[in-house]
Design an enzyme around this catalytic site. Structure first.
Site, PDB file in Angstrom:
ATOM      1  N   ASP A   1     127.011  60.208 -13.882  1.00  0.00           N
ATOM      2  CA  ASP A   1     128.405  60.419 -14.307  1.00  0.00           C
ATOM      3  C   ASP A   1     128.231  62.186 -14.917  1.00  0.00           C
ATOM      4  OD1 ASP A   1     131.146  59.154 -15.098  1.00  0.00           O
ATOM      5  OD2 ASP A   1     130.753  61.089 -15.402  1.00  0.00           O
ATOM      6  N   SER A   2     129.315  62.745 -14.527  1.00  0.00           N
ATOM      7  CA  SER A   2     129.400  64.261 -14.735  1.00  0.00           C
ATOM      8  C   SER A   2     129.630  64.941 -16.374  1.00  0.00           C
ATOM      9  CB  SER A   2     130.530  64.633 -13.823  1.00  0.00           C
ATOM     10  OG  SER A   2     131.565  64.508 -14.936  1.00  0.00           O
TER      11      SER A   2
ATOM     12  N   CYS B   1     141.306  55.230  -6.671  1.00  0.00           N
ATOM     13  CA  CYS B   1     142.129  55.048  -7.729  1.00  0.00           C
ATOM     14  C   CYS B   1     143.675  55.531  -7.196  1.00  0.00           C
ATOM     15  CB  CYS B   1     141.851  55.068  -8.949  1.00  0.00           C
ATOM     16  SG  CYS B   1     142.008  56.585  -9.621  1.00  0.00           S
TER      17      CYS B   1
HETATM   18  N1  SAH Z   1     133.341  53.093 -12.915  1.00  0.00           N
HETATM   19  C1  SAH Z   1     133.914  53.284 -14.124  1.00  0.00           C
HETATM   20  C2  SAH Z   1     135.295  53.832 -14.169  1.00  0.00           C
HETATM   21  C3  SAH Z   1     134.925  55.991 -13.410  1.00  0.00           C
HETATM   22  S1  SAH Z   1     136.055  56.826 -14.027  1.00  0.00           S
HETATM   23  C4  SAH Z   1     133.983  52.470 -14.985  1.00  0.00           C
HETATM   24  O1  SAH Z   1     133.708  50.748 -14.638  1.00  0.00           O
HETATM   25  O2  SAH Z   1     134.442  52.575 -16.381  1.00  0.00           O
HETATM   26  C5  SAH Z   1     135.773  58.112 -13.152  1.00  0.00           C
HETATM   27  C6  SAH Z   1     134.341  58.864 -13.876  1.00  0.00           C
HETATM   28  O3  SAH Z   1     133.684  59.936 -12.977  1.00  0.00           O
HETATM   29  C7  SAH Z   1     134.779  59.687 -14.808  1.00  0.00           C
HETATM   30  O4  SAH Z   1     133.931  58.892 -16.025  1.00  0.00           O
HETATM   31  C8  SAH Z   1     134.311  61.393 -15.207  1.00  0.00           C
HETATM   32  O5  SAH Z   1     133.286  61.691 -15.611  1.00  0.00           O
HETATM   33  C9  SAH Z   1     133.823  60.825 -13.702  1.00  0.00           C
HETATM   34  N2  SAH Z   1     133.710  61.918 -12.430  1.00  0.00           N
HETATM   35  C10 SAH Z   1     134.343  62.746 -12.447  1.00  0.00           C
HETATM   36  N3  SAH Z   1     133.939  63.667 -11.046  1.00  0.00           N
HETATM   37  C11 SAH Z   1     132.460  63.074 -11.046  1.00  0.00           C
HETATM   38  C12 SAH Z   1     131.535  64.035 -10.513  1.00  0.00           C
HETATM   39  N4  SAH Z   1     131.525  65.114  -9.158  1.00  0.00           N
HETATM   40  N5  SAH Z   1     130.601  62.943 -10.580  1.00  0.00           N
HETATM   41  C13 SAH Z   1     130.007  62.591 -10.905  1.00  0.00           C
HETATM   42  N6  SAH Z   1     130.703  62.074 -11.881  1.00  0.00           N
HETATM   43  C14 SAH Z   1     132.045  62.378 -12.224  1.00  0.00           C
END
Ligand code: SAH
Length: 401
Positions: A256-257, A345
Site C-alpha cells: 500500500d502507498s 469500485c
Molecule cells: N483492500 C483494502 C481497501 C483498499 S482501498 C481493504 O480490504 O480494506 C485502496 C488502497 O489503495 C488505499 O489504502 C490506498 O492507500 C492505496 N493506494 C492507492 N493508490 C495506490 C498505489 N498506486 N499503490 C499502492 N497503494 C495505493
C-alpha cells in the site's frame, strides 16, 4: 413553494424515480431557492413529478427525496427514512462491535447522507446541501434511534467541494472514538466462520475509517488462501490479509502507498494471526509488481483492490488502461492454478466492461483464465433499482493456468 419546471424531453428519468436533476434539464426556476431548500419538480406540461432538495452550486441541481405529492420533507420524514434504513439492516448487526453501513445515501432514499456504524460509534457524512442543512435533525434522529456513544463527522472533502459545501469534520455528538477501535465485520445469516476483530481509525483513516463494502468478499477470498503465498495489493489496513492469515495462508505480502494504513495492517495481523509471516511494503503497486515480474517472483493468490480510478466519464479510458495494467501484471505473477481476486469500485466501469478489461489482460498474458466467483458490494450497501449509480463495486475471482 419554490418550483422548477423541466425542459421538454427531460422528465423521463424523474418519472422513473431516478433521483437526480442536472442543471441542464431545468427550463425555469420559479422562486428563489436557497441551498438545501425544498423544491417541487414539475414536468414541461406543469404536472407535479417529485420533491427534493436544492443545491445551487452542484451540477446535480436538485436531488429528489419523494415522488409522493402528499409527503412533506419535514423532520418527521427524515427521522422515518433513517429508521427505515436501519430496519433494512436488521439481522446484519446485533452486538456492540459490528461495523455496518446503516444509511447509503440515494440508495436509501436519503441523498447525501451516509451513516456508518462502528460498534458503539457512528461516522456520518453529510454530502449535499439538503443534508448539511439538516445535520442537527440527523444527529438527533440517530441518537434517539441507536443511543451511540459518539457521532463523528467525516464528510468527504472532494464531494463537499463539488457541492459547494464547506469541508466539515469532527465530533458531532457524545464521546470521541478511540484512535484504534476494535470492530467486527457483518456476517450473513447462515454464513459460518468466526468474525475477526479489526482495528479501525474513524478519525484519521481513509473514508470513514474502513472499507465496509468488502466485508463479505474478504471472507469469500480468504477461504481460498489455505497454504498459499498471498499478495494483497492495495491492502489498506489488511482486511483481506487478516482473513487469508486466519484461513492458514503460508505467507503474506501486503502493498500500500499509505504508511499509516500499513501500521494498522500490522496491528491487525498481530491481533489475528501473529505467527503468519507477513511482509508489508509501502510503495506503488504498479511499480512493485513490475519489480516482481523482473525478478521472477511468484504467488498463489493475488488480491487487487485498488481505489476508484474513474471519477468522471472522461477518465474511463485512462482508468481502463490502469485496470488492465495491474491485472496483466498480476496474471503474469501467478503460479499455474493460482487465483486472482480482482476488484473495481469505479461506478463508471460496469461489471461487463470490467470483465472485458480482465479478458484483455488475460489475452496479453497468454494465460487461460476462468471465472470461479463474482463479487459485489456487501448487502449493507444496497443497490436501488431506479438508481443504477448505487451499484459500484464488482469483482472477479479467477483461476489462472
Ligand atoms: N483492500 C483494502 C481497501 C483498499 S482501498 C481493504 O480490504 O480494506 C485502496 C488502497 O489503495 C488505499 O489504502 C490506498 O492507500 C492505496 N493506494 C492507492 N493508490 C495506490 C498505489 N498506486 N499503490 C499502492 N497503494 C495505493
Amino acid at each position: 413553494m419554490v418550483q422548477i419546471v423541466l425542459k421538454a424531453g427531460r422528465e423521463r428519468p424523474i418519472q422513473q424515480r431516478h433521483p437526480w436533476v442536472f442543471s441542464g434539464a431545468i427550463d425555469t426556476v420559479r422562486g428563489n431557492p436557497v441551498d438545501g431548500a425544498i423544491v417541487d419538480v414539475l414536468g414541461p406540461d406543469g404536472a407535479w413529478l417529485a420533491r427534493g432538495f436544492w443545491s445551487s452550486r452542484s451540477q446535480i441541481r436538485l436531488r429528489v427525496a419523494t415522488w409522493d405529492a402528499a409527503q412533506p420533507l419535514d423532520d418527521h420524514w427524515l427521522r422515518e427514512a433513517i429508521a427505515r434504513a436501519v430496519r433494512g439492516r436488521a439481522g446484519l448487526f446485533s452486538d456492540d462491535e459490528t461495523a455496518c453501513r446503516l444509511v447509503f445515501s440515494e440508495a436509501d432514499g436519503l441523498p447525501g447522507l451516509i451513516v456508518d456504524r462502528y460498534g458503539q460509534y457512528l461516522a456520518i457524512q453529510l454530502l449535499t446541501q439538503g443534508m448539511a442543512a439538516r445535520a442537527d435533525v440527523v444527529v438527533g434522529a440517530l441518537v434517539a434511534l441507536l443511543q451511540p456513544r459518539g457521532i463523528y463527522e467525516r464528510s468527504d472533502p472532494e464531494i463537499c467541494e463539488k457541492e459547494g459545501l464547506p469541508t466539515h469534520e469532527g465530533q458531532r455528538w457524545g464521546e470521541a472514538p478511540p484512535e484504534r477501535l476494535i470492530v467486527r465485520p457483518i456476517m450473513l445469516p447462515g454464513m459460518c466462520g468466526e468474525r475477526p476483530p479489526l482495528l479501525a481509525d474513524l478519525r484519521g483513516g481513509q473514508k470513514t475509517g474502513f472499507y465496509l463494502d468488502q466485508a463479505i468478499n474478504r471472507a469469500r477470498v480468504g477461504a481460498y488462501c489455505r497454504g498459499a503465498e498471498v499478495l494483497d495489493g492495495f491492502a489498506y489496513t489488511g482486511g483481506f490479509s487478516v482473513y487469508a492469515a486466519r484461513a492458514g495462508a503460508a505467507a503474506l505480502t501486503l502493498i500500500d502507498s499509505s504508511g499509516p494504513a500499513l501500521a494498522l495492517a500490522r496491528a491487525n495481523l498481530d491481533l489475528n494471526s501473529p505467527a503468519t509471516p507477513a511482509e508489508l511494503i509501502e510503495g506503488d503497486v504498479f511499480r512493485v509488481l513490475r519489480q516482481y515480474r523482473a525478478t521472477g517472483r511468484r504467488f498463489d493468490v493475488i488480491i487487487l483492490d485498488p481505489p476508484k480510478f474513474a471519477h468522471s466519464q472522461a477518465q474511463v479510458e485512462r482508468a481502463s488502461r490502469g485496470y488492465k495494467d495491474i491485472n496483466l501484471l498480476a496474471l503474469q505473477l501467478l503460479r499455474s492454478g493460482g487465483l486472482l481476486a480482482t476488484f473495481s469500485c469505479s461506478g463508471l466501469i460496469s461489471a461487463d466492461l470490467f470483465q472485458k478489461i480482465v479478458f484483455g489482460a488475460a489475452l496479453d498474458a497468454r494465460r487461460d483464465t476462468q471465472i470461479v466467483e463474482r463479487f459485489a458490494q456487501a448487502p449493507d450497501h444496497p443497490v436501488l433499482l431506479s438508481f443504477p449509480e448505487s451499484e459500484y463495486l464488482k469483482g472477479l475471482l479467477c483461476r489462472v493456468w
